[in-house]
Motif scaffolding. Structure first.
Motif, PDB file in Angstrom:
ATOM      1  N   ASP A  95      38.312  43.064  52.402  1.00 21.01           N
ATOM      2  CA  ASP A  95      37.314  44.025  51.846  1.00 21.01           C
ATOM      3  C   ASP A  95      37.702  44.250  50.201  1.00 21.01           C
ATOM      4  N   GLU A  96      38.837  43.906  50.020  1.00 25.32           N
ATOM      5  CA  GLU A  96      39.236  43.756  48.414  1.00 25.32           C
ATOM      6  C   GLU A  96      38.616  42.774  47.832  1.00 25.32           C
ATOM      7  N   TRP A  97      38.721  41.521  48.661  1.00 25.23           N
ATOM      8  CA  TRP A  97      37.954  40.358  48.062  1.00 25.23           C
ATOM      9  C   TRP A  97      36.360  40.671  47.858  1.00 25.23           C
ATOM     10  N   LYS A  98      35.710  41.099  48.828  1.00 28.92           N
ATOM     11  CA  LYS A  98      34.529  41.525  48.754  1.00 28.92           C
ATOM     12  C   LYS A  98      34.161  42.645  47.678  1.00 28.92           C
ATOM     13  N   ALA A  99      34.963  43.301  47.402  1.00 33.53           N
ATOM     14  CA  ALA A  99      34.755  44.564  46.161  1.00 33.53           C
ATOM     15  C   ALA A  99      34.983  43.800  44.793  1.00 33.53           C
ATOM     16  N   MET A 100      35.473  42.537  44.713  1.00 32.04           N
ATOM     17  CA  MET A 100      35.748  41.922  43.119  1.00 32.04           C
ATOM     18  C   MET A 100      34.516  41.613  42.740  1.00 32.04           C
ATOM     19  N   SER A 101      34.599  41.719  41.319  1.00 31.58           N
ATOM     20  CA  SER A 101      33.396  41.430  40.774  1.00 31.58           C
ATOM     21  C   SER A 101      33.589  40.176  39.890  1.00 31.58           C
ATOM     22  N   ASN A 102      32.649  39.532  39.002  1.00 30.36           N
ATOM     23  CA  ASN A 102      32.868  38.586  38.407  1.00 30.36           C
ATOM     24  C   ASN A 102      32.488  38.624  36.865  1.00 30.36           C
ATOM     25  N   PRO A 103      33.285  38.790  36.118  1.00 33.25           N
ATOM     26  CA  PRO A 103      34.774  38.627  36.092  1.00 33.25           C
ATOM     27  C   PRO A 103      35.543  39.796  36.497  1.00 33.25           C
ATOM     28  N   ASP A 104      36.572  39.631  36.945  1.00 29.39           N
ATOM     29  CA  ASP A 104      37.555  41.092  37.449  1.00 29.39           C
ATOM     30  C   ASP A 104      39.040  40.712  37.009  1.00 29.39           C
ATOM     31  N   VAL A 105      39.723  41.697  36.553  1.00 27.35           N
ATOM     32  CA  VAL A 105      40.912  41.424  36.181  1.00 27.35           C
ATOM     33  C   VAL A 105      41.875  42.489  36.716  1.00 27.35           C
ATOM     34  N   TYR A 106      43.137  42.021  37.213  1.00 25.69           N
ATOM     35  CA  TYR A 106      44.105  42.815  37.743  1.00 25.69           C
ATOM     36  C   TYR A 106      45.289  42.668  36.935  1.00 25.69           C
ATOM     37  N   MET A 107      46.214  43.607  36.882  1.00 27.06           N
ATOM     38  CA  MET A 107      47.554  43.610  36.231  1.00 27.06           C
ATOM     39  C   MET A 107      48.557  43.667  37.290  1.00 27.06           C
ATOM     40  N   ILE A 108      49.718  42.785  37.421  1.00 19.27           N
ATOM     41  CA  ILE A 108      50.824  42.846  38.300  1.00 19.27           C
ATOM     42  C   ILE A 108      51.923  43.018  37.115  1.00 19.27           C
ATOM     43  N   GLN A 109      52.674  44.103  37.365  1.00 17.53           N
ATOM     44  CA  GLN A 109      53.797  44.571  36.401  1.00 17.53           C
ATOM     45  C   GLN A 109      54.815  44.425  37.466  1.00 17.53           C
ATOM     46  N   LEU A 110      55.844  43.259  37.053  1.00 21.60           N
ATOM     47  CA  LEU A 110      57.055  43.036  37.571  1.00 21.60           C
ATOM     48  C   LEU A 110      58.098  43.716  36.888  1.00 21.60           C
ATOM     49  N   LYS A 111      58.950  44.658  37.351  1.00 18.75           N
ATOM     50  CA  LYS A 111      60.058  45.298  36.798  1.00 18.75           C
ATOM     51  C   LYS A 111      61.308  45.146  37.637  1.00 18.75           C
ATOM     52  N   SER A 112      62.622  45.242  37.037  1.00 18.59           N
ATOM     53  CA  SER A 112      63.790  45.136  37.953  1.00 18.59           C
ATOM     54  C   SER A 112      63.941  46.163  39.128  1.00 18.59           C
ATOM     55  N   ASP A 113      63.011  47.299  38.910  1.00 21.54           N
ATOM     56  CA  ASP A 113      62.998  48.411  39.988  1.00 21.54           C
ATOM     57  C   ASP A 113      61.684  48.430  40.692  1.00 21.54           C
ATOM     58  N   GLY A 114      60.983  47.379  40.700  1.00 23.20           N
ATOM     59  CA  GLY A 114      59.818  47.113  41.530  1.00 23.20           C
ATOM     60  C   GLY A 114      58.690  46.732  41.011  1.00 23.20           C
ATOM     61  N   ARG A 115      57.261  46.785  41.389  1.00 21.58           N
ATOM     62  CA  ARG A 115      56.278  46.173  40.920  1.00 21.58           C
ATOM     63  C   ARG A 115      54.934  46.883  41.334  1.00 21.58           C
ATOM     64  N   GLU A 116      53.843  46.856  40.532  1.00 14.82           N
ATOM     65  CA  GLU A 116      52.744  47.599  40.490  1.00 14.82           C
ATOM     66  C   GLU A 116      51.589  46.831  40.235  1.00 14.82           C
ATOM     67  N   VAL A 117      50.644  46.892  41.176  1.00  9.61           N
ATOM     68  CA  VAL A 117      49.406  46.025  41.188  1.00  9.61           C
ATOM     69  C   VAL A 117      48.301  47.014  40.949  1.00  9.61           C
ATOM     70  N   ARG A 118      47.407  46.677  39.824  1.00 11.67           N
ATOM     71  CA  ARG A 118      46.240  47.458  39.732  1.00 11.67           C
ATOM     72  C   ARG A 118      45.208  46.926  39.136  1.00 11.67           C
ATOM     73  N   ARG A 119      43.919  47.255  39.193  1.00  9.41           N
ATOM     74  CA  ARG A 119      42.767  46.608  38.606  1.00  9.41           C
ATOM     75  C   ARG A 119      42.494  47.178  37.456  1.00  9.41           C
ATOM     76  N   ILE A 120      42.426  46.438  36.288  1.00  9.16           N
ATOM     77  CA  ILE A 120      42.282  47.116  34.975  1.00  9.16           C
ATOM     78  C   ILE A 120      40.641  46.738  34.174  1.00  9.16           C
ATOM     79  N   TRP A 121      40.075  45.743  35.030  1.00 11.96           N
ATOM     80  CA  TRP A 121      38.796  45.621  34.527  1.00 11.96           C
ATOM     81  C   TRP A 121      37.675  46.969  34.569  1.00 11.96           C
ATOM     82  N   ARG A 122      37.210  46.869  33.541  1.00 12.93           N
ATOM     83  CA  ARG A 122      36.159  48.130  33.435  1.00 12.93           C
ATOM     84  C   ARG A 122      35.071  48.211  34.294  1.00 12.93           C
TER      85      ARG A 122
END
Length: 180
Positions: A153-180
């Motif tokens: 479902d997330e694949w189907k919802a992606m746009s062309n283009p699309d941009v996601y940010m994966i933030q990796l930290k010592s105490d965890g990680r966060e994934v979020r879509r940043i494309w407008r």
């Protein structure tokens, strides 16, 4: 450790083959993508070697003077070497059963393992902000490495283009879509 990966899906292309170029609309999107990414301190660019992915990031790379590194591990996932009339159903099945594979194709798990080897290398490099330019299917599987919620479902919802940010930290990680 603090590392940010920008996962970028390519702009609108004329086809799925390796040498498919961006459409006129896709070229305009690449320029918009360049402006958008200028807000982020990206220091390294790694792209699928497919023409549409390289063309998608080229305006940005030229603008900021960063060389585009090409890596096969970001290449399109091959569901099947032959046309399948029910490809969408088969793709959905491949997201539900990561080991599902068609003859001559690549399972989701194999694609995850392929891109995971690149991610493991990148965790060790000094650059903190790295852009990864790929394709919708593989980008979704890459995101799934960091957040199990990503699937069909997330694949189907992606746009062309699309941009996601994966933030990796010592105490965890966060994934979020940043494309407008």
């Amino acid at each position: 450790m603090n590392k940010i990966l920008y996962v970028v899906r390519h702009c609108k292309a004329s086809g799925q083959e390796r040498e498919a170029s961006l459409t006129e609309e896709g070229q305009q999107q690449a320029n918009e993508l360049s402006e958008f990414l200028s807000e982020y301190p990206i220091k390294r660019i790694i792209s699928s070697p497919y023409k549409r992915t390289v063309e998608s990031i080229l305006p940005y790379a030229e603008k900021v003077g960063i060389e585009i590194e090409k890596d096969e591990r970001l290449g399109e996932r091959l569901l099947s070497p032959s046309n399948q009339s029910n490809w969408l159903e088969l793709l959905e099945q491949s997201f539900q059963d990561l080991s599902f594979t068609l003859e001559g194709g690549e399972s989701s798990q194999d694609a995850i393992n392929r891109v995971k080897s690149l991610i493991e290398e990148l965790v060790e490099v000094p650059e903190e902000h790295i852009a990864l330019i790929s394709h919708g299917n593989l980008a979704t599987l890459l995101l799934k490495i960091f957040d199990e919620v990503y699937g069909f479902d997330e694949w189907k919802a992606m746009s062309n283009p699309d941009v996601y940010m994966i933030q990796l930290k010592s105490d965890g990680r966060e994934v979020r879509r940043i494309w407008r």
